[in-house]
Design an enzyme around this catalytic site. Structure first.
Site, mmCIF file in Angstrom:
data_model
loop_
_atom_site.group_PDB
_atom_site.id
_atom_site.type_symbol
_atom_site.label_atom_id
_atom_site.label_comp_id
_atom_site.label_asym_id
_atom_site.label_seq_id
_atom_site.Cartn_x
_atom_site.Cartn_y
_atom_site.Cartn_z
ATOM 1 N N ARG A 15 0.857 -1.180 0.000
ATOM 2 C CA ARG A 15 0.000 0.000 0.000
ATOM 3 C C ARG A 15 0.899 1.237 0.000
ATOM 4 O O ARG A 15 2.021 1.198 0.506
ATOM 5 C CB ARG A 15 -0.888 0.024 1.255
ATOM 6 C CG ARG A 15 -1.810 -1.181 1.408
ATOM 7 C CD ARG A 15 -2.541 -1.126 2.750
ATOM 8 N NE ARG A 15 -3.443 -2.247 2.930
ATOM 9 C CZ ARG A 15 -3.129 -3.393 3.529
ATOM 10 N NH1 ARG A 15 -1.900 -3.553 4.024
ATOM 11 N NH2 ARG A 15 -4.005 -4.350 3.666
ATOM 12 N N LYS B 135 -2.154 -2.796 7.946
ATOM 13 C CA LYS B 135 -3.332 -2.414 8.714
ATOM 14 C C LYS B 135 -3.380 -3.176 10.027
ATOM 15 O O LYS B 135 -3.023 -4.345 10.106
ATOM 16 C CB LYS B 135 -4.603 -2.699 7.898
ATOM 17 C CG LYS B 135 -4.802 -1.728 6.739
ATOM 18 C CD LYS B 135 -6.137 -1.969 6.060
ATOM 19 C CE LYS B 135 -6.386 -0.940 4.976
ATOM 20 N NZ LYS B 135 -7.685 -1.153 4.298
ATOM 21 N N HIS C 152 -2.997 2.489 -5.681
ATOM 22 C CA HIS C 152 -3.593 1.176 -5.421
ATOM 23 C C HIS C 152 -3.670 0.335 -6.691
ATOM 24 O O HIS C 152 -3.742 -0.897 -6.616
ATOM 25 C CB HIS C 152 -4.982 1.348 -4.805
ATOM 26 C CG HIS C 152 -5.205 0.496 -3.592
ATOM 27 N ND1 HIS C 152 -4.455 0.612 -2.438
ATOM 28 C CD2 HIS C 152 -6.086 -0.511 -3.356
ATOM 29 C CE1 HIS C 152 -4.871 -0.271 -1.548
ATOM 30 N NE2 HIS C 152 -5.854 -0.972 -2.083
ATOM 31 N N ARG D 293 -0.896 -2.007 -6.841
ATOM 32 C CA ARG D 293 -1.156 -3.132 -5.924
ATOM 33 C C ARG D 293 -2.100 -4.137 -6.584
ATOM 34 O O ARG D 293 -1.875 -5.350 -6.526
ATOM 35 C CB ARG D 293 -1.742 -2.579 -4.627
ATOM 36 C CG ARG D 293 -2.078 -3.597 -3.550
ATOM 37 C CD ARG D 293 -2.402 -2.829 -2.262
ATOM 38 N NE ARG D 293 -3.158 -3.601 -1.296
ATOM 39 C CZ ARG D 293 -2.611 -4.392 -0.373
ATOM 40 N NH1 ARG D 293 -1.298 -4.539 -0.331
ATOM 41 N NH2 ARG D 293 -3.359 -5.049 0.506
ATOM 42 N N HIS E 244 -4.034 -9.325 3.662
ATOM 43 C CA HIS E 244 -5.476 -9.361 3.914
ATOM 44 C C HIS E 244 -5.767 -10.319 5.073
ATOM 45 O O HIS E 244 -5.307 -11.458 5.072
ATOM 46 C CB HIS E 244 -6.237 -9.855 2.681
ATOM 47 C CG HIS E 244 -6.251 -8.864 1.554
ATOM 48 N ND1 HIS E 244 -6.514 -9.225 0.244
ATOM 49 C CD2 HIS E 244 -6.047 -7.526 1.538
ATOM 50 C CE1 HIS E 244 -6.469 -8.148 -0.522
ATOM 51 N NE2 HIS E 244 -6.183 -7.108 0.236
ATOM 52 N N TYR F 10 -9.656 -10.593 -6.806
ATOM 53 C CA TYR F 10 -8.656 -10.744 -7.860
ATOM 54 C C TYR F 10 -8.890 -11.988 -8.703
ATOM 55 O O TYR F 10 -8.431 -12.053 -9.843
ATOM 56 C CB TYR F 10 -7.252 -10.758 -7.250
ATOM 57 C CG TYR F 10 -6.929 -9.447 -6.589
ATOM 58 C CD1 TYR F 10 -6.683 -8.319 -7.356
ATOM 59 C CD2 TYR F 10 -6.934 -9.308 -5.210
ATOM 60 C CE1 TYR F 10 -6.425 -7.094 -6.768
ATOM 61 C CE2 TYR F 10 -6.680 -8.093 -4.606
ATOM 62 C CZ TYR F 10 -6.425 -6.993 -5.392
ATOM 63 O OH TYR F 10 -6.180 -5.772 -4.813
#
Length: 295
Positions: free
Chosen positions: A146, A170, A241, A244, A267, A276
């Site tokens: 990110r 995150k 993004h 990414r 994730h 994806y």
């Protein structure tokens, strides 16, 4: 209400350990709702019911807010009012009867391999800024980081001799990511020819620096990317993004397992990564339509 909002945001930092960007999103959603409440002369969260929430959602829709913004608002409110109920600021939780709107099937924009290759060659590597920008683009595409993770990369996060880097994603989750030889080559080039000139005999723990020797900002990377996309003649809506998304899609198309992609992207839920597979299937369908004689 302001005190309760302040306490909640402090709780997100101390108890939940959420990132600055996530907390900023929560603050934006809550402050917007509080402004709406004050316009209706509602001065306490105890007076908020599900009808009030739905009225605000309708207002968001009437103002042309994106569906994803409304979905994020509902998610923010569910967490916020759950907190208020848990700590007895309110008697009843008005979000119990509010359903989250279904998200539209939105597939992220993805660059082709050729488009990525062209984009990477746009920075002028004859000067210190071009070398830095080329290195940033190479690292973003090689790792799927990110943009917030890129700007926070520190020198001691690099383990180039082992072909890996560390990052904090995150929820303050650390992950280890492999990085390819091309990106490693450019990092060494940047550290030898560009970073010392940007540093100007100062000291910084950050890898990527601005013209003043401090850490480069997310906004700066965004602006420079837009510039290079225009130079490359790419007509797609490209953001940091997008690199990414392209990273994830290209490694899936080349046979990577979905669980591996989940780990690389950081994730927590594989359902987030599954978007994806749809992008990858679109690629397969286009290839079938183009090359199969009976398509």
């Amino acid at each position: 209400m302001d005190e309760q909002v302040k306490d909640y945001l402090h709780y997100l930092v101390i108890e939940r350990g959420l990132s600055d960007n996530t907390i900023k999103s929560y603050r934006q959603d809550i402050v917007g709702f509080v402004s709406f409440l004050r316009g209706r002369q509602i001065n306490s969260f105890k007076k908020v019911d599900s009808k009030t929430i739905l009225e605000y959602m309708k207002q968001m829709k009437d103002e042309g807010k994106a569906r994803n913004s409304v979905i994020r608002f509902v998610s923010s409110m569910k967490k916020f009012f759950s907190y208020l109920h848990k700590y007895h600021y309110i008697v009843e939780n008005p979000m119990v009867n509010v359903d989250t709107p279904k998200s539209a099937n939105h597939f992220p924009d993805v660059l082709t391999v050729n488009e990525v290759d062209k984009l990477l060659t746009m920075p002028d590597v004859s000067d210190k800024y071009g070398i830095r920008d080329r290195t940033i683009l190479e690292v973003m595409y090689a790792t799927g980081l990110r943009v917030s993770e890129v700007v926070n990369l520190k020198m001691d996060n690099l383990h180039l001799e082992m072909g890996i880097i560390q990052t904090i994603g995150k929820g303050d989750k650390e992950r280890i990511i492999p990085i390819g030889t091309e990106a490693i080559k450019w990092i060494y080039e940047y550290m030898e020819k560009s970073r010392p000139l940007l540093l100007k005999k100062r000291r910084s723990e950050y890898l990527f620096l601005n013209a003043h020797g401090g850490g480069i900002s997310r906004q700066s990377i965004w602006q420079k990317l837009k510039h290079y996309v225009a130079l490359a003649g790419i007509k797609k809506n490209v953001t940091p993004h997008t690199l990414r998304h392209s990273f994830a899609t290209h490694i899936l198309e080349n046979g990577a397992d979905l669980r591996i992609v989940q780990e690389l992207l950081g994730h927590s839920d594989i359902s987030t990564t599954q978007i994806y597979t749809h992008v990858s299937h679109e690629h397969l369908n286009k290839a079938f339509d183009e090359f199969h004689p009976h398509a």
